[in-house]
Design a protein around this motif. Structure first.
Motif, PDB file in Angstrom:
ATOM      1  N   VAL A 126      -1.325 -22.269  -3.193  1.00 22.72           N
ATOM      2  CA  VAL A 126      -0.903 -20.873  -3.113  1.00 22.72           C
ATOM      3  C   VAL A 126      -2.005 -20.097  -2.405  1.00 22.72           C
ATOM      4  CG1 VAL A 126      -0.341 -18.788  -4.417  1.00 22.72           C
ATOM      5  CG2 VAL A 126       0.466 -21.024  -5.224  1.00 22.72           C
ATOM      6  N   VAL A 127      -1.649 -19.473  -1.291  1.00 24.26           N
ATOM      7  CA  VAL A 127      -2.600 -18.644  -0.543  1.00 24.26           C
ATOM      8  C   VAL A 127      -2.054 -17.226  -0.484  1.00 24.26           C
ATOM      9  CG1 VAL A 127      -3.679 -18.217   1.700  1.00 24.26           C
ATOM     10  CG2 VAL A 127      -3.427 -20.568   0.867  1.00 24.26           C
ATOM     11  N   LEU A 128      -2.843 -16.303  -0.990  1.00 20.78           N
ATOM     12  CA  LEU A 128      -2.543 -14.879  -0.896  1.00 20.78           C
ATOM     13  C   LEU A 128      -3.775 -14.239  -0.284  1.00 20.78           C
ATOM     14  CD1 LEU A 128      -0.479 -12.560  -2.005  1.00 20.78           C
ATOM     15  CD2 LEU A 128      -2.375 -12.135  -3.568  1.00 20.78           C
ATOM     16  N   ASP A 129      -3.625 -13.661   0.886  1.00 20.75           N
ATOM     17  CA  ASP A 129      -4.784 -13.046   1.532  1.00 20.75           C
ATOM     18  C   ASP A 129      -4.390 -11.705   2.139  1.00 20.75           C
ATOM     19  OD1 ASP A 129      -7.611 -13.741   1.802  1.00 20.75           O
ATOM     20  OD2 ASP A 129      -7.291 -13.543   3.942  1.00 20.75           O
ATOM     21  N   TRP A 130      -5.391 -10.972   2.545  1.00 26.55           N
ATOM     22  CA  TRP A 130      -5.193  -9.627   3.086  1.00 26.55           C
ATOM     23  C   TRP A 130      -4.330  -9.662   4.332  1.00 26.55           C
ATOM     24  CZ3 TRP A 130      -6.478  -6.165  -0.292  1.00 26.55           C
ATOM     25  CH2 TRP A 130      -7.490  -6.440  -1.205  1.00 26.55           C
ATOM     26  N   SER A 131      -3.365  -8.785   4.408  1.00 31.47           N
ATOM     27  CA  SER A 131      -2.417  -8.720   5.515  1.00 31.47           C
ATOM     28  C   SER A 131      -3.045  -8.089   6.760  1.00 31.47           C
ATOM     29  CB  SER A 131      -1.203  -7.883   5.092  1.00 31.47           C
ATOM     30  OG  SER A 131      -0.334  -7.723   6.179  1.00 31.47           O
ATOM     31  N   THR A 132      -2.625  -8.590   7.906  1.00 34.03           N
ATOM     32  CA  THR A 132      -3.037  -7.965   9.171  1.00 34.03           C
ATOM     33  C   THR A 132      -2.231  -6.708   9.438  1.00 34.03           C
ATOM     34  OG1 THR A 132      -1.471  -9.344  10.393  1.00 34.03           O
ATOM     35  CG2 THR A 132      -3.758 -10.134  10.240  1.00 34.03           C
ATOM     36  N   SER A 133      -1.147  -6.528   8.698  1.00 32.25           N
ATOM     37  CA  SER A 133      -0.292  -5.358   8.928  1.00 32.25           C
ATOM     38  C   SER A 133      -0.456  -4.292   7.850  1.00 32.25           C
ATOM     39  CB  SER A 133       1.175  -5.798   8.995  1.00 32.25           C
ATOM     40  OG  SER A 133       1.557  -6.395   7.776  1.00 32.25           O
ATOM     41  N   ALA A 134      -1.505  -4.414   7.032  1.00 32.33           N
ATOM     42  CA  ALA A 134      -1.741  -3.425   5.980  1.00 32.33           C
ATOM     43  C   ALA A 134      -1.907  -2.034   6.601  1.00 32.33           C
ATOM     44  CB  ALA A 134      -2.979  -3.792   5.177  1.00 32.33           C
ATOM     45  N   PRO A 135      -1.401  -1.012   5.925  1.00 30.77           N
ATOM     46  CA  PRO A 135      -1.462   0.338   6.481  1.00 30.77           C
ATOM     47  C   PRO A 135      -2.882   0.884   6.606  1.00 30.77           C
ATOM     48  CG  PRO A 135      -0.605   0.386   4.248  1.00 30.77           C
ATOM     49  CD  PRO A 135      -0.725  -1.054   4.647  1.00 30.77           C
ATOM     50  N   ASP A 136      -3.796   0.394   5.800  1.00 26.63           N
ATOM     51  CA  ASP A 136      -5.192   0.799   5.924  1.00 26.63           C
ATOM     52  C   ASP A 136      -6.062  -0.391   5.550  1.00 26.63           C
ATOM     53  OD1 ASP A 136      -6.050   0.741   3.073  1.00 26.63           O
ATOM     54  OD2 ASP A 136      -4.581   2.349   2.876  1.00 26.63           O
ATOM     55  N   PHE A 137      -7.308  -0.297   5.884  1.00 25.74           N
ATOM     56  CA  PHE A 137      -8.203  -1.419   5.628  1.00 25.74           C
ATOM     57  C   PHE A 137      -9.315  -1.031   4.671  1.00 25.74           C
ATOM     58  CE2 PHE A 137      -6.283  -4.408   8.317  1.00 25.74           C
ATOM     59  CZ  PHE A 137      -5.783  -3.730   9.409  1.00 25.74           C
ATOM     60  N   GLU A 138      -9.003  -0.146   3.709  1.00 26.29           N
ATOM     61  CA  GLU A 138     -10.014   0.213   2.726  1.00 26.29           C
ATOM     62  C   GLU A 138     -10.341  -0.975   1.831  1.00 26.29           C
ATOM     63  OE1 GLU A 138      -9.340   3.791   0.528  1.00 26.29           O
ATOM     64  OE2 GLU A 138      -8.720   4.870   2.317  1.00 26.29           O
ATOM     65  N   ARG A 170       2.981  -5.600   1.494  1.00 26.26           N
ATOM     66  CA  ARG A 170       2.351  -4.380   2.007  1.00 26.26           C
ATOM     67  C   ARG A 170       0.879  -4.577   2.354  1.00 26.26           C
ATOM     68  NH1 ARG A 170       2.376   1.179   2.277  1.00 26.26           N
ATOM     69  NH2 ARG A 170       0.485   2.192   1.550  1.00 26.26           N
ATOM     70  N   GLU A 171       0.106  -5.139   1.430  1.00 26.82           N
ATOM     71  CA  GLU A 171      -1.330  -5.276   1.642  1.00 26.82           C
ATOM     72  C   GLU A 171      -1.795  -6.724   1.734  1.00 26.82           C
ATOM     73  OE1 GLU A 171      -2.681  -1.349  -0.827  1.00 26.82           O
ATOM     74  OE2 GLU A 171      -1.808  -3.028  -1.897  1.00 26.82           O
ATOM     75  N   THR A 172      -0.945  -7.617   1.322  1.00 26.61           N
ATOM     76  CA  THR A 172      -1.296  -9.033   1.311  1.00 26.61           C
ATOM     77  C   THR A 172      -0.155  -9.872   1.867  1.00 26.61           C
ATOM     78  OG1 THR A 172      -0.467  -9.221  -0.962  1.00 26.61           O
ATOM     79  CG2 THR A 172      -2.850  -8.836  -0.698  1.00 26.61           C
ATOM     80  N   ASP A 173      -0.505 -11.058   2.299  1.00 28.28           N
ATOM     81  CA  ASP A 173       0.475 -12.026   2.770  1.00 28.28           C
ATOM     82  C   ASP A 173       0.402 -13.251   1.865  1.00 28.28           C
ATOM     83  OD1 ASP A 173       1.300 -10.455   4.925  1.00 28.28           O
ATOM     84  OD2 ASP A 173      -0.194 -11.323   6.268  1.00 28.28           O
ATOM     85  N   LEU A 174       1.553 -13.828   1.585  1.00 27.47           N
ATOM     86  CA  LEU A 174       1.664 -14.978   0.701  1.00 27.47           C
ATOM     87  C   LEU A 174       2.214 -16.173   1.462  1.00 27.47           C
ATOM     88  CD1 LEU A 174       1.832 -16.281  -2.202  1.00 27.47           C
ATOM     89  CD2 LEU A 174       4.201 -15.401  -2.248  1.00 27.47           C
ATOM     90  N   VAL A 175       1.564 -17.317   1.299  1.00 23.92           N
ATOM     91  CA  VAL A 175       2.085 -18.577   1.827  1.00 23.92           C
ATOM     92  C   VAL A 175       1.894 -19.625   0.728  1.00 23.92           C
ATOM     93  CG1 VAL A 175       1.964 -20.334   3.633  1.00 23.92           C
ATOM     94  CG2 VAL A 175       1.442 -17.939   4.193  1.00 23.92           C
ATOM     95  N   ILE A 176       2.980 -20.311   0.396  1.00 21.78           N
ATOM     96  CA  ILE A 176       2.927 -21.384  -0.594  1.00 21.78           C
ATOM     97  C   ILE A 176       3.325 -22.669   0.101  1.00 21.78           C
ATOM     98  CG2 ILE A 176       3.835 -22.254  -2.782  1.00 21.78           C
ATOM     99  CD1 ILE A 176       4.498 -19.308  -3.497  1.00 21.78           C
ATOM    100  N   GLY A 177       2.484 -23.677  -0.069  1.00 18.10           N
ATOM    101  CA  GLY A 177       2.762 -24.975   0.511  1.00 18.10           C
ATOM    102  C   GLY A 177       2.600 -26.067  -0.521  1.00 18.10           C
ATOM    103  N   GLU A 178       3.118 -27.221  -0.182  1.00 18.21           N
ATOM    104  CA  GLU A 178       2.962 -28.413  -1.016  1.00 18.21           C
ATOM    105  C   GLU A 178       2.458 -29.541  -0.134  1.00 18.21           C
ATOM    106  OE1 GLU A 178       6.813 -29.023  -2.779  1.00 18.21           O
ATOM    107  OE2 GLU A 178       6.469 -27.465  -4.288  1.00 18.21           O
ATOM    108  N   ARG A 179       1.551 -30.338  -0.696  1.00 16.80           N
ATOM    109  CA  ARG A 179       1.045 -31.471   0.066  1.00 16.80           C
ATOM    110  C   ARG A 179       2.193 -32.416   0.376  1.00 16.80           C
ATOM    111  NH1 ARG A 179      -3.505 -36.008  -1.522  1.00 16.80           N
ATOM    112  NH2 ARG A 179      -3.105 -37.265   0.332  1.00 16.80           N
ATOM    113  N   ARG A 180       2.309 -32.760   1.656  1.00 15.56           N
ATOM    114  CA  ARG A 180       3.356 -33.690   2.053  1.00 15.56           C
ATOM    115  C   ARG A 180       3.100 -35.050   1.411  1.00 15.56           C
ATOM    116  NH1 ARG A 180       2.702 -30.975   7.273  1.00 15.56           N
ATOM    117  NH2 ARG A 180       1.252 -32.562   7.907  1.00 15.56           N
TER     118      ARG A 180
END
Length: 181
Positions: A126-138, A170-180
């Motif tokens: 599970v990867v949740l990281d800061w979005s490149t499209s966030a409305p501000d970068f505070e 809005r402020e973060t992006d989520l990507v969930i993967g599983e090991r092949r």
């Protein structure tokens, strides 16, 4: 807590970016699982994960973050590991899951091959990281240190995952993967 960053990262307001309920639903853990929290910091999410699994590895390279976590009196199932993401002290195939919660930009991306190798076949990342499209970068890193959903997913695929979910928030992006397998 001794460290301002640790105190800020342990504040309950951090659940704004990822709630305990969301994290649990993304992991869908079992009581016998071993999960690595990559860049665990002062343990806010580590302790949340520990409520549902048998063992959590709180992996962080900062002694100050581990000290702050110890001050919070973590559950006995949490094992602090002072290490960098690229040098995980675990055997290949030994993790049921790993989470990178707002730490992907702190070297997790570069360490993905080893992280994915540490997952059992079908193990969840599970990867949740800061979005490149966030409305501000505070909050979070500057824009040039951020990855978009497609970039995170591509890196995970290249490291050996199949992607099971992506979400631009809005402020973060989520990507969930599983090991092949």
């Amino acid at each position: 807590m001794h460290d301002d960053a640790a105190e800020r990262l342990a504040a309950p307001g951090q659940f704004r970016y990822c709630s305990a309920e969301e994290l649990h639903s993304w992991l869908d853990p079992r009581p016998d699982w071993t999960v690595a929290d990559l860049g665990s910091g002062p343990g806010l999410y580590t302790d949340t994960i520990a409520q549902s699994v048998g063992r959590v590895l709180a992996i962080d390279r900062s002694a100050a973050m581990h000290a702050a976590h110890r001050e919070r009196d973590p559950p006995a199932t949490v094992h602090s590991v002072r290490a960098d993401h690229g040098t995980l002290p675990v055997a290949d195939g030994s993790l049921d899951a790993a989470v990178s919660l707002r730490t992907f930009h702190h070297g997790v991306r570069d360490a993905l091959p080893g992280i994915v190798a540490a997952l059992r076949p079908g193990g969840r990342l599970v990867v949740l990281d800061w979005s490149t499209s966030a409305p501000d970068f505070e909050a979070g890193p500057p824009e040039h240190e951020r990855y978009d959903v497609a970039g995170i997913a591509r890196a995970m695929i290249d490291a050996g995952c199949r992607i099971v979910r992506t979400e631009q928030r809005r402020e973060t992006d989520l990507v969930i993967g599983e090991r092949r397998v």
